[in-house]
Each structure stands twice: as structure tokens, then as C-alpha cells.
Design a protein around this motif. Structure first.
Motif, PDB file in Angstrom:
ATOM      1  N   GLY A 147       0.793  -1.220   0.000  1.00  0.00           N
ATOM      2  CA  GLY A 147       0.000   0.000   0.000  1.00  0.00           C
ATOM      3  C   GLY A 147       0.821   1.264   0.000  1.00  0.00           C
ATOM      4  N   GLY A 148       2.121   1.145  -0.266  1.00  0.00           N
ATOM      5  CA  GLY A 148       2.980   2.318  -0.315  1.00  0.00           C
ATOM      6  C   GLY A 148       3.467   2.578  -1.735  1.00  0.00           C
ATOM      7  N   TYR A 149       4.640   3.216  -1.812  1.00  0.00           N
ATOM      8  CA  TYR A 149       5.189   3.542  -3.126  1.00  0.00           C
ATOM      9  C   TYR A 149       6.679   3.792  -2.985  1.00  0.00           C
ATOM     10  CZ  TYR A 149       4.903   8.368  -1.426  1.00  0.00           C
ATOM     11  OH  TYR A 149       5.037   9.527  -0.682  1.00  0.00           O
ATOM     12  N   VAL A 150       7.371   3.832  -4.128  1.00  0.00           N
ATOM     13  CA  VAL A 150       8.801   4.115  -4.165  1.00  0.00           C
ATOM     14  C   VAL A 150       8.982   5.625  -4.246  1.00  0.00           C
ATOM     15  CG1 VAL A 150      10.970   3.798  -5.413  1.00  0.00           C
ATOM     16  CG2 VAL A 150       9.341   1.901  -5.241  1.00  0.00           C
ATOM     17  N   GLU A 151       9.659   6.195  -3.258  1.00  0.00           N
ATOM     18  CA  GLU A 151       9.873   7.643  -3.238  1.00  0.00           C
ATOM     19  C   GLU A 151      11.101   8.032  -4.056  1.00  0.00           C
ATOM     20  OE1 GLU A 151       9.373  10.972   0.155  1.00  0.00           O
ATOM     21  OE2 GLU A 151      10.934   9.492   0.551  1.00  0.00           O
ATOM     22  N   SER A 152      12.184   7.296  -3.923  1.00  0.00           N
ATOM     23  CA  SER A 152      13.401   7.558  -4.707  1.00  0.00           C
ATOM     24  C   SER A 152      14.264   6.309  -4.663  1.00  0.00           C
ATOM     25  CB  SER A 152      14.179   8.758  -4.150  1.00  0.00           C
ATOM     26  OG  SER A 152      14.575   8.527  -2.813  1.00  0.00           O
ATOM     27  N   MET A 153      15.152   6.179  -5.647  1.00  0.00           N
ATOM     28  CA  MET A 153      16.041   5.027  -5.693  1.00  0.00           C
ATOM     29  C   MET A 153      17.247   5.346  -6.554  1.00  0.00           C
ATOM     30  SD  MET A 153      13.951   2.438  -8.248  1.00  0.00           S
ATOM     31  CE  MET A 153      15.256   1.223  -8.188  1.00  0.00           C
ATOM     32  N   ASN A 154      18.301   4.568  -6.352  1.00  0.00           N
ATOM     33  CA  ASN A 154      19.514   4.731  -7.147  1.00  0.00           C
ATOM     34  C   ASN A 154      20.148   3.358  -7.314  1.00  0.00           C
ATOM     35  OD1 ASN A 154      21.754   6.499  -8.309  1.00  0.00           O
ATOM     36  ND2 ASN A 154      22.880   5.300  -6.783  1.00  0.00           N
ATOM     37  N   VAL A 155      20.438   3.007  -8.563  1.00  0.00           N
ATOM     38  CA  VAL A 155      21.077   1.738  -8.862  1.00  0.00           C
ATOM     39  C   VAL A 155      22.340   2.051  -9.648  1.00  0.00           C
ATOM     40  CG1 VAL A 155      20.880  -0.484 -10.031  1.00  0.00           C
ATOM     41  CG2 VAL A 155      18.867   0.531  -8.947  1.00  0.00           C
ATOM     42  N   ALA A 168      29.053  -4.387   8.844  1.00  0.00           N
ATOM     43  CA  ALA A 168      29.286  -3.975   7.470  1.00  0.00           C
ATOM     44  C   ALA A 168      29.293  -2.470   7.381  1.00  0.00           C
ATOM     45  CB  ALA A 168      28.196  -4.546   6.545  1.00  0.00           C
ATOM     46  N   THR A 169      30.096  -1.952   6.441  1.00  0.00           N
ATOM     47  CA  THR A 169      30.185  -0.512   6.235  1.00  0.00           C
ATOM     48  C   THR A 169      29.642  -0.199   4.854  1.00  0.00           C
ATOM     49  OG1 THR A 169      32.141  -0.419   7.604  1.00  0.00           O
ATOM     50  CG2 THR A 169      31.718   1.468   6.182  1.00  0.00           C
ATOM     51  N   SER A 170      28.624   0.661   4.766  1.00  0.00           N
ATOM     52  CA  SER A 170      28.023   1.013   3.486  1.00  0.00           C
ATOM     53  C   SER A 170      28.600   2.316   2.997  1.00  0.00           C
ATOM     54  CB  SER A 170      26.505   1.131   3.634  1.00  0.00           C
ATOM     55  OG  SER A 170      26.188   2.140   4.553  1.00  0.00           O
ATOM     56  N   PHE A 171      28.508   2.551   1.710  1.00  0.00           N
ATOM     57  CA  PHE A 171      29.030   3.752   1.085  1.00  0.00           C
ATOM     58  C   PHE A 171      27.885   4.691   0.747  1.00  0.00           C
ATOM     59  CE2 PHE A 171      33.387   2.426   0.481  1.00  0.00           C
ATOM     60  CZ  PHE A 171      33.311   1.062   0.596  1.00  0.00           C
ATOM     61  N   GLY A 172      28.234   5.980   0.587  1.00  0.00           N
ATOM     62  CA  GLY A 172      27.206   6.966   0.238  1.00  0.00           C
ATOM     63  C   GLY A 172      26.662   6.725  -1.158  1.00  0.00           C
ATOM     64  N   ASP A 173      27.551   6.362  -2.116  1.00  0.00           N
ATOM     65  CA  ASP A 173      27.117   6.043  -3.471  1.00  0.00           C
ATOM     66  C   ASP A 173      26.926   4.541  -3.588  1.00  0.00           C
ATOM     67  OD1 ASP A 173      27.325   8.704  -4.105  1.00  0.00           O
ATOM     68  OD2 ASP A 173      29.427   8.529  -4.738  1.00  0.00           O
ATOM     69  N   GLY A 174      26.077   4.148  -4.510  1.00  0.00           N
ATOM     70  CA  GLY A 174      25.808   2.731  -4.700  1.00  0.00           C
ATOM     71  C   GLY A 174      24.338   2.502  -4.962  1.00  0.00           C
ATOM     72  N   THR A 175      23.830   1.393  -4.509  1.00  0.00           N
ATOM     73  CA  THR A 175      22.443   1.011  -4.748  1.00  0.00           C
ATOM     74  C   THR A 175      21.637   1.195  -3.472  1.00  0.00           C
ATOM     75  OG1 THR A 175      23.170  -0.613  -6.401  1.00  0.00           O
ATOM     76  CG2 THR A 175      20.938  -0.845  -5.500  1.00  0.00           C
ATOM     77  N   TRP A 176      20.602   2.016  -3.570  1.00  0.00           N
ATOM     78  CA  TRP A 176      19.732   2.239  -2.418  1.00  0.00           C
ATOM     79  C   TRP A 176      18.338   2.593  -2.920  1.00  0.00           C
ATOM     80  CZ3 TRP A 176      17.711   7.063  -2.775  1.00  0.00           C
ATOM     81  CH2 TRP A 176      18.454   8.032  -3.450  1.00  0.00           C
ATOM     82  N   VAL A 280      21.573  -1.324  -0.358  1.00  0.00           N
ATOM     83  CA  VAL A 280      21.846  -2.705  -0.741  1.00  0.00           C
ATOM     84  C   VAL A 280      23.292  -2.799  -1.215  1.00  0.00           C
ATOM     85  CG1 VAL A 280      21.118  -4.661  -2.150  1.00  0.00           C
ATOM     86  CG2 VAL A 280      19.443  -2.943  -1.434  1.00  0.00           C
ATOM     87  N   THR A 281      24.056  -3.689  -0.610  1.00  0.00           N
ATOM     88  CA  THR A 281      25.457  -3.884  -0.956  1.00  0.00           C
ATOM     89  C   THR A 281      25.701  -5.332  -1.304  1.00  0.00           C
ATOM     90  OG1 THR A 281      26.095  -4.346   1.337  1.00  0.00           O
ATOM     91  CG2 THR A 281      26.137  -2.048   0.628  1.00  0.00           C
TER      92      THR A 281
END
Length: 352
Positions: A147-155, A168-176, A280-281
């Protein structure tokens, strides 16, 4: 009586023994007095040494405790962390009765409307998946189904997350991806992410906006009353000047009313739909944390020494005000004791 006629008393062996006994008694008393003074000085030196060692020991324990960092939460809200060892349960971090497991969190989500509180919930999650792009797509589909939606994403292609042990250490750039889901389903939505990949960390923060929402509604009601009154004045205006004045005031009030309504609608949307950001990493190689070789061992030992010294210095700084106060109290006690001792000696001495 002349000198030759002076006769000295006979020095008997008994008298000689008495003189020798008195002399040796004086010597023993002097030696005992000197020994007691020496022992007193040694005890005082050992006492000072023990006190200094105790201060350093306490500083070593207090310093790391003062310099330690703890988890913090936003003002007026609460933070919940994902406990991977508890099988994906949401463990409360601070503030609020959030329950002891994921079920408690779900109960809070469902009882927000019942208690009359308006809470804005946001979450941040780090997920490991072999195919980040596919995982992001599946997360978006699940948000739509909830019942929601995708607000923003980056692949985008990004190096895998570095990990040490279980962190785990995530990066600012990547897939989210950032999705909006109904507030009462947020905990279930995050718990189901285990089916998409391995959840490395997850955090939920909640902010109570009941007071802000109530204030907005009160201001909207007051402005609506003012707008209705101005519209009545416009319809009853007798002169053109009165009409223009009322219309100008109505225009200002209507603009303020529209702005407040927009803020209220945005706040209501934040309360109804929680925001969840999932990074997501790809699985990364675990970095060995054990020191290898003499150089690593020396560097580790040096760092531990520096950290210990820093902790002791910080602890000494913490204890210094207490030590100053304790020293002042001890000095006052010593002065009083010496004054009493002198008074006893003076009272016990024979009058001249």
C-alpha cells in the motif's frame, strides 16, 4: 670542710646496678621513640603511595567510561536497532515503552491511533544481496503491495561493502531505495527483508508530532474563522474603500491558511506513511582483525598504551576536584587534631 675532708658515699654494687638500669632504660626509651617515628614516617609514605595508586586505578576505570560513546536518539523520539542475533527482532534502543521484541513494536504501530498520539517513523537499513539491482526492484514491488510507493532510488555499480566481523560498512554512493509504507506495517515490512537478502543493520526512529499537529489544527481553525468573518464583511461593505481593505486582509489570511493546510497535510502524510531507506550492498570479504607479525603486534600494543594513558589522564581530570575537596577536609581534620593534642599537653603539664 675542705676538699680533702669531703667524703663521697660508698658506691655499692646495688647502686651501680640501679644506675646502669636507669641508663639502659633511657636508651631503650630513646630507641623506641626513634623507631616509632620511623615507623610512622614509613606508614605515611605507604599510605600516600597507596592513595596515589588507588587514584590512578580509579582513573583508569573512570576514563574509558567517560570517553565511551553510546547510541543516541532524536529529540522527542525513540530509536530501535535490528538485532541480528535475535532472529530479526527489533530491539528498543532508547525512550518509550517499545516492548522487548518485534511483536512489541508491531503493537505500538497498531496502537498509535488508539492512544491518540501522532508519530512519524523513519527507518534505515543496510542489506547484503548478491544482486543489488534485483533486490531493489523486489523491495519496490513489496512496498507497492503493502500500500505504499517508491519515493526515490539509485542503482549504480559500487564496490562491495567492507566488513570486519559481523559489522558492514556502506558507502554513500551505490544502490539504495527509499520507500513509503503504511506506518502500521513498517515493522513487518522490515522483518520481511530477510527474504530479499541478509540484513546487516536496521534502525527505526520515531518522533512524536502530536503537539505540532494540534497546534497546526488550532491555527487553521482560527484562520478559517477569520476568513469567514472577512468574507461576511466584504458582502456587507458599504464603500469601495471598505471593500478593498477587506479584500486585502482576506487575501493575506487566505494565503496563511493555505500554507498551514499544506503543512498539516504533509505532516499527516508523514504520520500515515513511514519512510524506509534500504542500502543494498554486495557481500564483501571479511577483513582479518587479528594483528599479524611483530610490527602489527607492536602497533597494537602502542595503541593500547596510548588509549590507557588517555583514559588515566581523563580520569585524573575527573577526580581532581574531588581530590582537592578531600585534601581540604583532611587538612582541617589534621589542624583540629594537633590543636587538641597541644591543649591536652598544656593542661597536663605542671604549673611553674
Amino acid at each position: 670542710m675542705t676538699g680533702p675532708d669531703l667524703e663521697l658515699p660508698e658506691l655499692t654494687p646495688e647502686r651501680q646496678d640501679d644506675i646502669e638500669a636507669a641508663l639502659f632504660a633511657d636508651i631503650r626509651a630513646e630507641v623506641s621513640r626513634s623507631t616509632k617515628q620511623s615507623q610512622r614516617r614509613r606508614r605515611r609514605a605507604w599510605g600516600y603511595t597507596g592513595a596515589a595508586a588507588a587514584v590512578i586505578l580509579v582513573a583508569g576505570f573512570v576514563g574509558p567510561a567517560l570517553s565511551g560513546t553510546g547510541a543516541s536518539s532524536s529529540a522527542g523520539g525513540s530509536v530501535e536497532l535490528y538485532d541480528e542475533g535475535a532472529g530479526g527482532a527489533m530491539a528498543p534502543e532508547a525512550n518509550g515503552d517499545l516492548g522487548g521484541d518485534g511483536g512489541g513494536v508491531a503493537e505500538e504501530n497498531g496502537s498509535t491511533a488508539a492512544t491518540g498520539r501522532e508519530v512519524v517513523a523513519t527507518s534505515s537499513t543496510v542489506l547484503e544481496a548478491a544482486d543489488p539491482a534485483s533486490a531493489v526492484g523486489e523491495i519496490g514491488d513489496r512496498a507497492d503491495a503493502a500500500g505504499g510507493y517508491v519515493e526515490s532510488m539509485n542503482v549504480s555499480a559500487a564496490p562491495p561493502a567492507e566488513s570486519s566481523g559481523d559489522v558492514a560498512t556502506s558507502f554513500g554512493d551505490g544502490t539504495w531505495i527509499t520507500v513509503r509504507v503504511p506506518a502500521d506495517t513498517l515493522s513487518d515490512f522490515l522483518a520481511d527483508l530477510d527474504d530479499v537478502g541478509e540484513v546487516r543493520s536496521s534502525e527505526i526512529s520515531r518522533e512524536d508530532v502530536t503537539a505540532q499537529s494540534t497546534d497546526l489544527r488550532a491555527r487553521i481553525s482560527a484562520l478559517q474563522t477569520s476568513v469567514d468573518r472577512l468574507e461576511s464583511l466584504i458582502s456587507d461593505a458599504a464603500t469601495t474603500e471598505d471593500l478593498l481593505t477587506a479584500e486585502e486582509a482576506l487575501s493575506q489570511r487566505q494565503a496563511e491558511l493555505d500554507s498551514l493546510r499544506a503543512q498539516s497535510d504533509a505532516l499527516a502524510d508523514d504520520v500515515a506513511l513511514s519512510s524506509a531507506t534500504i542500502t543494498v550492498t554486495e557481500p564483501g570479504e571479511v577483513v582479518a582483525a587479528d594483528p599479524q607479525g611483530f610490527g602489527d603486534g607492536f602497533a597494537t600494543g602502542w595503541n593500547a598504551l596510548v588509549a590507557t594513558v588517555n583514559g588515566i589522564v581523563l580520569g585524573l581530570g575527573f577526580l581532581l576536584p574531588w581530590l582537592v575537596v578531600a585534601g581540604i577536609v583532611l587538612a582541617i581534620v589534621q589542624v583540629v587534631r594537633r590543636a587538641r593534642r597541644r591543649a591536652r599537653v598544656r593542661n597536663g603539664s605542671p604549673e611553674a
